[in-house]
Design a protein around this motif. Structure first.
Motif, PDB file in Angstrom:
ATOM      1  N   ILE A 121      47.869  -6.213  28.447  1.00 48.22           N
ATOM      2  CA  ILE A 121      48.260  -7.142  29.510  1.00 48.22           C
ATOM      3  C   ILE A 121      47.025  -7.914  29.981  1.00 48.22           C
ATOM      4  CG2 ILE A 121      49.302  -7.397  31.779  1.00 48.22           C
ATOM      5  CD1 ILE A 121      51.226  -6.398  29.625  1.00 48.22           C
ATOM      6  N   ALA A 181      50.739 -11.758  31.675  1.00 52.90           N
ATOM      7  CA  ALA A 181      51.308 -10.874  32.703  1.00 52.90           C
ATOM      8  C   ALA A 181      52.647 -11.407  33.213  1.00 52.90           C
ATOM      9  CB  ALA A 181      50.325 -10.715  33.862  1.00 52.90           C
ATOM     10  N   VAL A 210      53.448  -5.012  35.846  1.00 43.75           N
ATOM     11  CA  VAL A 210      52.559  -4.973  34.697  1.00 43.75           C
ATOM     12  C   VAL A 210      51.424  -3.999  34.989  1.00 43.75           C
ATOM     13  CG1 VAL A 210      53.076  -7.218  33.703  1.00 43.75           C
ATOM     14  CG2 VAL A 210      51.405  -7.064  35.551  1.00 43.75           C
TER      15      VAL A 210
END
Length: 263
Positions: free
Chosen positions: A87, A92, A103
């Motif tokens: 991520i 994200a 996330v």
């Protein structure tokens, strides 16, 4: 009250349970406890059916196979799973749109030398909001405590998991996720000292993973953390080929605590 948190670990597009300390960039020496014949969405649908929220969906390594499996899992349980693994600021929001509740940020918060980058954290907060962020402080034990590890837990950083740093991060995220990387997947028992410290010092919700091998570990974490730390059980679960813990018992634990009150 400590809650059971479910998980889905993806490796090469398949749901697996891996011994965390053997996970390296080249794959040499990788030890796998379990490879499921079921796709990722089978497990997310199971968690949705049983009302389990806040589970983490982790992509162990890059690749379209992992991305496709992750998207399928999120589609089967929109808003029910957090996603981690690769991520960044650039993707994200994409994963939140795909159905993730949060996330999970790990390696992106550090530079290539393992130095913590608060500016990157602030950029993520500006992009998606602290309330949608989970900071992964998975760590390895050192002589003086626990040091956060990045790049699939293979590289130590300059960030220590201690009371001061937990306080400093308290307003920057919704939750902290901590894998005890040295014992992840080994089913030899939880790191009790780490759990106790997290319960004592973390000013935000925390989920701990690593070493759980029986249903009694839920009760143990509840006592050690004064009910402030949740527990993920992976390799020991019967749905992941384990023999130590029945998934149905974990669902029941979340529904009713030992005092008989609804959870």
């Amino acid at each position: 009250m400590t809650r059971f948190r479910p998980c889905i670990d993806l490796h090469e597009g398949k749901v697996k349970q891996i011994v965390g300390s053997t996970l390296t960039d080249d794959g040499a020496g990788l030890r796998t406890n379990f490879v499921s014949e079921q796709p990722a969405e089978y497990f997310s649908a199971l968690y949705r059916r049983d009302g389990l929220k806040g589970g983490h969906l982790i992509k162990l390594g890059p690749g379209e196979d992992n991305d496709e499996a992750a998207r399928a899992a999120l589609t089967a349980y929109p808003g029910g799973l957090q996603i981690g693994g690769g991520i960044t600021l650039e993707n994200a929001a994409v994963w939140l749109i795909a159905g993730a509740s949060h996330v999970i940020i790990t390696s992106y918060l550090f530079d290539e030398r393992g130095r913590f980058r608060p500016d990157r954290l602030q950029s993520l907060i500006a992009e998606v909001g602290a309330e949608r962020l989970v900071i992964d402080l998975s760590c390895r034990r050192e002589r003086d405590g626990w040091v956060v590890a990045m790049n699939r837990w293979t590289q130590p950083t300059d960030l220590w998991l201690n009371a001061a740093n937990l306080r400093a991060l308290s307003g920057a995220c919704a939750e902290i996720l901590v894998h005890a990387a040295d014992i992840e997947g080994q089913q030899n028992g939880i790191d009790e000292e780490l759990v106790q410290n997290l319960g004592a010092y973390a000013p935000m919700p925390v989920t701990y993973a690593g070493g759980a091998n029986s249903l009694a570990d839920l009760a143990r974490v509840d006592v050690l953390s004064q009910g402030r730390v949740d527990l993920t059980i992976g390799s020991a679960l019967d749905i992941f080929g384990g023999e130590g813990v029945r998934y149905a018992d974990c669902v029941a634990w979340n529904q009713t605590d030992e005092g008989g009150h609804a959870g």
